[in-house]
Motif scaffolding. Sequence first.
Motif, PDB file in Angstrom:
ATOM      1  N   LEU A 240       0.855  -1.197   0.000  1.00  0.00           N
ATOM      2  CA  LEU A 240       0.000   0.000   0.000  1.00  0.00           C
ATOM      3  C   LEU A 240       0.881   1.233   0.000  1.00  0.00           C
ATOM      4  O   LEU A 240       1.870   1.307   0.737  1.00  0.00           O
ATOM      5  CB  LEU A 240      -0.910   0.012   1.227  1.00  0.00           C
ATOM      6  CG  LEU A 240      -1.797   1.250   1.400  1.00  0.00           C
ATOM      7  CD1 LEU A 240      -2.876   1.296   0.308  1.00  0.00           C
ATOM      8  CD2 LEU A 240      -2.453   1.262   2.781  1.00  0.00           C
ATOM      9  N   MET A 241       0.528   2.193  -0.837  1.00  0.00           N
ATOM     10  CA  MET A 241       1.228   3.473  -0.864  1.00  0.00           C
ATOM     11  C   MET A 241       0.252   4.586  -0.491  1.00  0.00           C
ATOM     12  O   MET A 241      -0.903   4.567  -0.913  1.00  0.00           O
ATOM     13  CB  MET A 241       1.821   3.745  -2.249  1.00  0.00           C
ATOM     14  CG  MET A 241       2.964   2.824  -2.622  1.00  0.00           C
ATOM     15  SD  MET A 241       3.514   3.067  -4.326  1.00  0.00           S
ATOM     16  CE  MET A 241       3.981   4.790  -4.291  1.00  0.00           C
ATOM     17  N   ILE A 242       0.763   5.543   0.304  1.00  0.00           N
ATOM     18  CA  ILE A 242      -0.027   6.708   0.707  1.00  0.00           C
ATOM     19  C   ILE A 242       0.770   7.958   0.359  1.00  0.00           C
ATOM     20  O   ILE A 242       1.926   8.096   0.764  1.00  0.00           O
ATOM     21  CB  ILE A 242      -0.348   6.687   2.208  1.00  0.00           C
ATOM     22  CG1 ILE A 242      -1.091   5.398   2.578  1.00  0.00           C
ATOM     23  CG2 ILE A 242      -1.161   7.910   2.607  1.00  0.00           C
ATOM     24  CD1 ILE A 242      -1.282   5.221   4.075  1.00  0.00           C
ATOM     25  N   LYS A 243       0.163   8.859  -0.381  1.00  0.00           N
ATOM     26  CA  LYS A 243       0.782  10.143  -0.716  1.00  0.00           C
ATOM     27  C   LYS A 243       0.103  11.242   0.086  1.00  0.00           C
ATOM     28  O   LYS A 243      -1.100  11.479  -0.067  1.00  0.00           O
ATOM     29  CB  LYS A 243       0.639  10.444  -2.213  1.00  0.00           C
ATOM     30  CG  LYS A 243       1.450   9.559  -3.127  1.00  0.00           C
ATOM     31  CD  LYS A 243       1.258  10.004  -4.579  1.00  0.00           C
ATOM     32  CE  LYS A 243       2.035   9.149  -5.542  1.00  0.00           C
ATOM     33  NZ  LYS A 243       1.853   9.596  -6.950  1.00  0.00           N
ATOM     34  N   CYS A 244       0.877  11.909   0.941  1.00  0.00           N
ATOM     35  CA  CYS A 244       0.383  13.088   1.667  1.00  0.00           C
ATOM     36  C   CYS A 244       0.827  14.316   0.883  1.00  0.00           C
ATOM     37  O   CYS A 244       2.028  14.604   0.817  1.00  0.00           O
ATOM     38  CB  CYS A 244       0.954  13.120   3.088  1.00  0.00           C
ATOM     39  SG  CYS A 244       0.590  11.650   4.054  1.00  0.00           S
ATOM     40  N   GLU A 245      -0.126  15.017   0.317  1.00  0.00           N
ATOM     41  CA  GLU A 245       0.204  16.102  -0.598  1.00  0.00           C
ATOM     42  C   GLU A 245      -0.061  17.464   0.048  1.00  0.00           C
ATOM     43  O   GLU A 245      -1.177  17.755   0.468  1.00  0.00           O
ATOM     44  CB  GLU A 245      -0.617  15.943  -1.882  1.00  0.00           C
ATOM     45  CG  GLU A 245      -0.332  14.628  -2.603  1.00  0.00           C
ATOM     46  CD  GLU A 245      -1.273  14.363  -3.763  1.00  0.00           C
ATOM     47  OE1 GLU A 245      -0.848  14.573  -4.914  1.00  0.00           O
ATOM     48  OE2 GLU A 245      -2.420  13.968  -3.498  1.00  0.00           O
ATOM     49  N   HIS A 246       1.001  18.275   0.096  1.00  0.00           N
ATOM     50  CA  HIS A 246       0.909  19.648   0.604  1.00  0.00           C
ATOM     51  C   HIS A 246       1.762  20.545  -0.290  1.00  0.00           C
ATOM     52  O   HIS A 246       2.794  21.077   0.137  1.00  0.00           O
ATOM     53  CB  HIS A 246       1.391  19.724   2.054  1.00  0.00           C
ATOM     54  CG  HIS A 246       0.621  18.850   2.990  1.00  0.00           C
ATOM     55  ND1 HIS A 246      -0.589  19.214   3.542  1.00  0.00           N
ATOM     56  CD2 HIS A 246       0.878  17.607   3.455  1.00  0.00           C
ATOM     57  CE1 HIS A 246      -1.032  18.243   4.314  1.00  0.00           C
ATOM     58  NE2 HIS A 246      -0.165  17.255   4.280  1.00  0.00           N
ATOM     59  N   THR A 415      -3.618  10.554  -1.456  1.00  0.00           N
ATOM     60  CA  THR A 415      -3.791   9.635  -2.575  1.00  0.00           C
ATOM     61  C   THR A 415      -3.403   8.248  -2.100  1.00  0.00           C
ATOM     62  O   THR A 415      -2.317   8.060  -1.531  1.00  0.00           O
ATOM     63  CB  THR A 415      -2.918  10.047  -3.770  1.00  0.00           C
ATOM     64  OG1 THR A 415      -3.317  11.342  -4.220  1.00  0.00           O
ATOM     65  CG2 THR A 415      -3.072   9.063  -4.916  1.00  0.00           C
ATOM     66  N   PHE A 416      -4.293   7.264  -2.324  1.00  0.00           N
ATOM     67  CA  PHE A 416      -4.035   5.890  -1.903  1.00  0.00           C
ATOM     68  C   PHE A 416      -3.781   5.036  -3.138  1.00  0.00           C
ATOM     69  O   PHE A 416      -4.507   5.116  -4.123  1.00  0.00           O
ATOM     70  CB  PHE A 416      -5.223   5.320  -1.128  1.00  0.00           C
ATOM     71  CG  PHE A 416      -5.713   6.206  -0.026  1.00  0.00           C
ATOM     72  CD1 PHE A 416      -4.931   6.424   1.087  1.00  0.00           C
ATOM     73  CD2 PHE A 416      -6.945   6.832  -0.107  1.00  0.00           C
ATOM     74  CE1 PHE A 416      -5.372   7.239   2.107  1.00  0.00           C
ATOM     75  CE2 PHE A 416      -7.397   7.650   0.903  1.00  0.00           C
ATOM     76  CZ  PHE A 416      -6.605   7.856   2.021  1.00  0.00           C
ATOM     77  N   ILE A 417      -2.758   4.187  -3.075  1.00  0.00           N
ATOM     78  CA  ILE A 417      -2.447   3.262  -4.158  1.00  0.00           C
ATOM     79  C   ILE A 417      -2.394   1.863  -3.564  1.00  0.00           C
ATOM     80  O   ILE A 417      -1.463   1.520  -2.828  1.00  0.00           O
ATOM     81  CB  ILE A 417      -1.118   3.618  -4.836  1.00  0.00           C
ATOM     82  CG1 ILE A 417      -1.165   5.063  -5.342  1.00  0.00           C
ATOM     83  CG2 ILE A 417      -0.828   2.660  -5.981  1.00  0.00           C
ATOM     84  CD1 ILE A 417       0.161   5.642  -5.691  1.00  0.00           C
ATOM     85  N   SER A 418      -3.428   1.074  -3.856  1.00  0.00           N
ATOM     86  CA  SER A 418      -3.506  -0.294  -3.358  1.00  0.00           C
ATOM     87  C   SER A 418      -2.836  -1.220  -4.369  1.00  0.00           C
ATOM     88  O   SER A 418      -3.289  -1.347  -5.503  1.00  0.00           O
ATOM     89  CB  SER A 418      -4.970  -0.692  -3.150  1.00  0.00           C
ATOM     90  OG  SER A 418      -5.059  -2.009  -2.663  1.00  0.00           O
ATOM     91  N   LEU A 419      -1.723  -1.848  -3.986  1.00  0.00           N
ATOM     92  CA  LEU A 419      -0.931  -2.697  -4.868  1.00  0.00           C
ATOM     93  C   LEU A 419      -1.242  -4.160  -4.564  1.00  0.00           C
ATOM     94  O   LEU A 419      -0.910  -4.658  -3.488  1.00  0.00           O
ATOM     95  CB  LEU A 419       0.557  -2.404  -4.682  1.00  0.00           C
ATOM     96  CG  LEU A 419       0.945  -0.931  -4.917  1.00  0.00           C
ATOM     97  CD1 LEU A 419       2.385  -0.681  -4.518  1.00  0.00           C
ATOM     98  CD2 LEU A 419       0.718  -0.545  -6.369  1.00  0.00           C
ATOM     99  N   THR A 420      -1.883  -4.847  -5.510  1.00  0.00           N
ATOM    100  CA  THR A 420      -2.417  -6.175  -5.237  1.00  0.00           C
ATOM    101  C   THR A 420      -1.750  -7.295  -6.022  1.00  0.00           C
ATOM    102  O   THR A 420      -1.977  -8.468  -5.732  1.00  0.00           O
ATOM    103  CB  THR A 420      -3.921  -6.194  -5.546  1.00  0.00           C
ATOM    104  OG1 THR A 420      -4.132  -5.698  -6.875  1.00  0.00           O
ATOM    105  CG2 THR A 420      -4.676  -5.306  -4.557  1.00  0.00           C
ATOM    106  N   THR A 421      -0.944  -6.985  -7.056  1.00  0.00           N
ATOM    107  CA  THR A 421      -0.264  -8.015  -7.842  1.00  0.00           C
ATOM    108  C   THR A 421       1.225  -7.707  -7.890  1.00  0.00           C
ATOM    109  O   THR A 421       1.625  -6.607  -8.285  1.00  0.00           O
ATOM    110  CB  THR A 421      -0.825  -8.079  -9.276  1.00  0.00           C
ATOM    111  OG1 THR A 421      -2.226  -8.328  -9.222  1.00  0.00           O
ATOM    112  CG2 THR A 421      -0.143  -9.192 -10.058  1.00  0.00           C
TER     113      THR A 421
END
Length: 540
Positions: A240-246, A415-421
Motif C-alpha cells: 500500500l502506498m499513501i501520498k500526503c500532498e501539501h 492519494t491511496f495506491i492499493s498494490l495487489t499483484t
Amino acid sequence: MKILLIFFILTLQLISVQSFNFSATGYSGGSLMLDSGKLWISDSAKYLAKLPDWRIIINDTKHERWINEGRFTLFKNTDENLMIFIRDLNTDDAGRYAVDVDQETRIYMILNLEEDSCCDVSKRVTVNSGETAVFSCEYSHNQIHHAKVIFKEERDSVKSVIHTTARIREEGRVHMSDDGQRNVLSVSITAVTADDGGVYLCGVWVRENSYNYSTLHTIHLHVITEVGVSTVTGSSGAALMIKCEHPQHKTNTRYICKESSAGCSEEWMENGDVSVDDDTRAGVLMVFFRELKAADAGTYRCGVKDSEYTERFTQLQLKVRHDGEYPKVMNESVHLGGEVKISCQIPEQQNKNYFCKEDDHKSCQIRRVSKDPQLTPAGSVGSEERVFTVSISNPSVRDAGVYWCGAETRDTHLTFISLTTKIQLSVISDDFSMKTEISIIIITGVCVIALLAVGFPLTVCIIGHKRTGKNCTAEKKTRGKTTSSDSGHDQTVSPDGASSAGLLYASVTFQKHQESLSEAGVTFRTSQVYSDYTTVVLPQ
C-alpha cells in the motif's frame, strides 16, 4: 606617584558608573525573569557576564529591543525597561552576574537556585484548533501571597497575558484561577486558533524595592488543525502506498504518525516493512507499506507543520482485510529487446490503474522502462474484479526487478495506491542466450565424439562378422603371441593358451609387407577364442 595616579583613575571610573545590586531566587528546571527597572537604550551596547571569572555571555551588542544568546535573553518590555530572562535553570547558573545597561549603568545580580518538585518540569500541551486548551502550573508554598502571572513568548518579546493578585482572572479567551490550598494555577484558553500556539510562562511575580522578578513554568502549546478524514482498506500481505500532498508548503516539515493512548508516535515505522520518502520539490510525503499486517491497522495523521507550534493534518483510518485473495504473485521473463505482456487483476471498485517498480530505497513509483508501459483494459474478470494489461516493449537490463500492479484513489489531501499483484521480471540478455547456445553445442559435440569413438570399432567388427561368419579374434597385448608369414599377405594372431572363456576384448592390427606385390586381402582364420567386441585397424 604612579600608584596614586592609578588609584585616582579607578576612583573616577567607579564614580562615573552607577552600579545596582539585585538578588533573585529561581528553581532548578524552571525559568526566571527579572525587571531591572532601568530604561532600555537602543543605542547603548549591552553586556552580560558571569562572575567571578567574567565569562562573557552577551558581548557589547546593540539591538532595538531583543538580544538572545542560547538560554539568556535581554529584551525591552512594554514599559521600555530592560528585562533579564534565563530559561531552563540548572545548578551551574547559580552565582553572580554583571549586566551593563549602558555606559554609565551596571547591574550586579545574585542568582540563588533551589530544588522544588513543583517547578522542575516543562510541559507540552496539544489541542485541536477550535477546542479549549487547559494547563496548570504549580508554585512553591512560600509564594502563595505573591501576584500570579502568565506570559507568552513572541518573536522578539515576551508579552504579559495576565498579571493579578486575584484568585480568579479572565482576559478575553484566557481564564486563570488560583487554588491556594494546592498551590496550583489553572489556565484555560477557549476557541484556540493557530495564533495561540507557542511558549507560555506561568508562575509567581515577586516585588522588591527597586526591581521585580518572576519564577516561571514553561508550557509548550501545540495547536493542530484537522483538515479532513479519509478511510482506506488494504489486503493483508499486499502493498500500500499513501501520498500526503501539501504542495503549498514545499519547504515545511511533513510527517505521518500513528495515534495511540500515549499520543501520536512515529515509532511504528521502525518495523522494517515501512519506508517514508519526503519529496520536497513536489511537497509530497510518500509512505510505502511493503507488506501489510494486522498490526498496521489504526488511525494515522498525515500532516505538515506550519510552524514549530502549529500544524495541519488529515486523519487516516487504515483497515486491513484478510481475504486471502491478494496479493497475487507472478514470475515473468523477457529477452533483451523483446516484449512482455503482464495481466494485472485489481478490485473492481478501485479507480485509476497503477503500475510501478520498486527501487533501491524500497519505494514504488511509476518508472519509465525502455518504452513507456502501455496500459490496456481487458475487461472484467468477475463481479468484484477487473483486469488490465501492461505491455513492456524493448526492455533493457535495468528494467529487471520487482513490479507492482494496483489502483489509485484520490482524496482531497491524500492519494491511496492499493498494490495487489506482485511481478518478478527477469530480462534475458543476448550474451546470456548466445553463451547458453554455445554451451549446448559444445556438450552435444563432445557426446557425439564419445559415441563415435566407441561405436565405430564395434560397427567394423559386426560388419566383418557378417561377411565371414566368424567372430573377431585377437590377442591380449600383454599375453598374446604374434606369428607372421613372410609372404606378406597372410597374418594371423592367436593368444597363448587361448580358450573360449579367456579373452573377451582384443585389438588386432594388420600390416602389409612393403615389398609385397600381391593384391591379396586380409582373411580371418577360425579360432577357438571368440570376442564380441573387436577393434580392427586396416592400413590405407
